[in-house]
Design an enzyme around this catalytic site. Structure first.
Site, PDB file in Angstrom:
ATOM      1  N   HIS A  93       1.665  11.005  -1.915  1.00  0.00           N
ATOM      2  CA  HIS A  93       0.445  10.816  -1.246  1.00  0.00           C
ATOM      3  C   HIS A  93      -0.082  12.347  -1.552  1.00  0.00           C
ATOM      4  CE1 HIS A  93      -1.834   9.173   2.252  1.00  0.00           C
ATOM      5  NE2 HIS A  93      -2.423   8.929   1.246  1.00  0.00           N
TER       6      HIS A  93
ATOM      7  N   HIS B 269       0.746  -1.350  -0.044  1.00  0.00           N
ATOM      8  CA  HIS B 269      -0.014  -0.016  -0.089  1.00  0.00           C
ATOM      9  C   HIS B 269       0.823   1.191   0.014  1.00  0.00           C
ATOM     10  CE1 HIS B 269      -2.306   3.193   2.085  1.00  0.00           C
ATOM     11  NE2 HIS B 269      -3.250   2.834   1.468  1.00  0.00           N
TER      12      HIS B 269
END
Length: 596
Positions: free
Chosen positions: A172, A126
């Site tokens: 991110h 992830h």
């Protein structure tokens, strides 16, 4: 001889001695050596045959191979004439060698690999580009390389326009993480994709790009991967290809670009609510069983989730809009399409389309809520389609969750933060030691059957097997640690924790007594574990150093798939907090199985 301070001005000396072979080892030696003082190739072969589980095992060849290796290590007396012979101490050293006598089957793929991808658990990362926490750490290709070297097969990249809007950055989104270029990540994936496993690498792309940059992505992907990039001839395949078919290939999986769909305008990622700091990031926190996770999810209100929390929302109408926005070449390269009905019920999301397969993503919280009333629907969905589970947004420290809630429901892609070291990640490392550590583990048959009924994880099941584990002794800390690492004033007081991670009925931890002031602790304690789902069970092993005044010190850990354990006395190497094997630290253990 070790010297320690005592009362500031005095010193205490402790003599270091090797522990003698346990009585069980002596009995085995006497049994297979015919009661003589030495054991030759025939005796070693008899011992290996008595413990071997491999139907293709060649006892004579294996005995000769081991004797050669032992002789090369100069651990046996080599007579001038004839073959080398083992004494009791040599036999003990052989058993206590994790290279010569490992607890798991030899590292080779042995599962059937020609079934569709949906039949396998796949080692999944992830936010694979993050070096640390989810909010402010650097983005880099280094954690991607490390993951691939460990055997991870699914790499996640979040694609955003760069500051000039003319290139692609990996970061991110809407956080303070520093970006890394997409091209650098793709080149590193190509270089390291198959160093640990020949089986396919899947790149999941979280797409936040306009069509012109998607077109750049397509050209970049084709340029970097060339002929190893796999993409289907038909737009919606009815079945996924197999790992065997896809050996040496790279696949893309993605979903609609939210920022460029009218129905998904606005909203910020709800990544933190102040709860992340105390999550189970510390190695010392125990992994909660998934009953606890389900109860926790019930208490949290997910109904107010912001855009960005739900990674795969798209209905048929929005999919049509997506087709209008996607660059044609980019769309053609997507092998595994992601999506679920927007605003629909859980049952709607889990409906199977006989004419196409897809990937569905759920957060750990969404899964925990869904399994309460839709457990069998999830199992049925995962028989043909892919289910990906990802950590909740509040895990800002990059901690992880209990993977078994996903595995027992057939979820193939249980996505973990590979930099989130702790007990949860140790379970992930251990689970994928199975099947030659190739990153693909065949799901148990019971999860793939529809008749007479679909597997219901909530049902109580009878005990199938009993695993008996004996912990004899440990060694190696004196070589791998400084003399005062554990205690300034005396040798360490080690104890071992042994247990099972699996379904709630199987999960438990037990521990030995602490052996005081000894670098080579001898416990000789046996534990028994009843297993209702042995196919998914993991054996957990930890060693700690008892500290009366402070928190006990960590001294090593490992996790082993129960289905791969070899019976008999074995040497079990221990790893550090990050899952890296210590050079010398190991335990001598025995494994026995009883069918019920």
């Amino acid at each position: 001889m070790g010297t320690y301070k005592c009362c500031l001005i005095f010193k205490r000396r402790y003599r270091w001695t090797d522990a003698p072979p346990p009585e069980d080892v002596r009995s085995l030696f006497a049994q297979h050596s015919g009661g003589t003082a030495t054991m030759g190739a025939d005796g070693l072969r008899r011992y290996l045959e008595s413990t071997g589980t491999d139907p293709d095992f060649d006892g004579d060849a294996e005995a000769e191979r081991l004797l050669d290796q032992i002789r090369q290590a100069q651990r046996v007396r080599v007579p001038r004439v004839g073959r080398p012979l083992l004494g009791i101490d040599d036999f003990h050293r052989f058993l206590f060698s994790d290279d010569l006598n490992p607890p798991l089957r030899r590292p080779q793929v042995h599962h059937h690999m020609a079934a569709p991808l949906s039949h396998y658990y796949i080692y999944t990362g992830h936010n694979s580009y993050l070096t640390g926490n989810q909010l402010s750490s650097d983005c880099s290709d280094v954690p991607i390389i490390k993951a691939l070297q460990r055997g991870v097969r699914v790499i996640e990249l979040d694609m955003w326009p760069n500051s000039n809007k003319d290139g692609i950055s990996i970061l991110h989104g809407r956080t303070l993480t520093t970006p890394v270029s997409l091209l650098k990540c793709l080149r590193s994936i190509k270089e390291y994709a198959f160093v640990a496993s020949p089986y396919p690498v899947i790149i999941t792309l979280e797409d936040h790009l306009p069509p012109d940059l998607q077109d750049k992505v397509a050209k970049m992907v084709l340029e970097v991967f060339g002929s190893i990039l796999y993409y289907p001839q038909e737009e919606h395949p009815k079945e996924l290809p197999s790992p065997e078919e896809l050996k040496g290939r790279v696949l893309l999986s993605t979903k609609p670009p939210k920022e460029y769909l009218e129905a998904k305008a606005g909203g910020a990622i709800k990544d933190t609510d102040g709860k992340g700091g105390d999550d189970d990031a510390a190695w010392g926190k125990e992994v909660p069983d998934f009953k606890t996770e389900i109860q926790s999810a019930k208490q949290e209100d997910d109904d107010s989730m912001q855009p960005g929390d739900d990674e795969d929302d798209d209905d048929d109408e929005e999919e049509q809009k997506m087709q209008q926005h996607l660059a044609p070449q980019y769309k053609h390269l997507i092998t595994i399409r992601a999506g679920k009905p927007k605003g629909g019920t859980t049952s709607d999301a889990l409906k199977c389309d006989p004419n196409k397969v897809r990937r569905l993503s759920l957060s750990e919280q969404e899964l925990a809520k869904a399994v309460v009333n839709h457990g069998t629907e999830i199992v049925r969905f995962t028989q043909r389609n892919l289910l990906r589970i990802y950590p909740k947004g509040t895990r800002v420290t990059s901690s992880n969750y209990n993977p078994f809630i996903g595995w027992v429901h057939g979820a193939q892609m249980v996505a973990f933060n590979m930099q989130g070291y702790g007990r949860a990640l140790w379970l992930m490392h251990g689970f994928y030691k199975a099947n030659g550590a190739c990153g693909y583990v065949k799901k148990p048959d019971f999860l793939m059957k529809s008749e007479p009924e679909v597997f219901d994880p909530k049902k109580t099941r009878p005990v199938k097997k009993i695993l008996k584990v004996k912990v004899y002794m440990g060694d190696g800390w004196r070589m791998d640690f400084k003399q005062t690492h554990f205690d300034q004033y005396s040798p360490p007081d080690f104890y071992a924790r042994v247990g099972i991670a699996g379904v709630p009925a199987d999960s438990t931890m037990k521990k030995t007594r602490a052996v005081e002031d000894n670098w080579v602790p001898v416990w000789g304690e046996e534990f028994s574990f009843e297993l209702t789902v042995p196919e998914l069970a993991l054996l957990r092993v930890e060693v700690h150093e008892y500290d009366m005044s402070e928190k006990d010190d960590f001294a090593g850990q490992t996790v082993l798939p129960v289905s791969e354990l070899q019976p008999g006395i074995r040497a079990v190497a221990l790893c550090d907090r990050k899952g890296n094997k210590y050079p010398n630290v190991k335990l001598l253990m025995r494994f026995e199985f009883e069918s019920v």
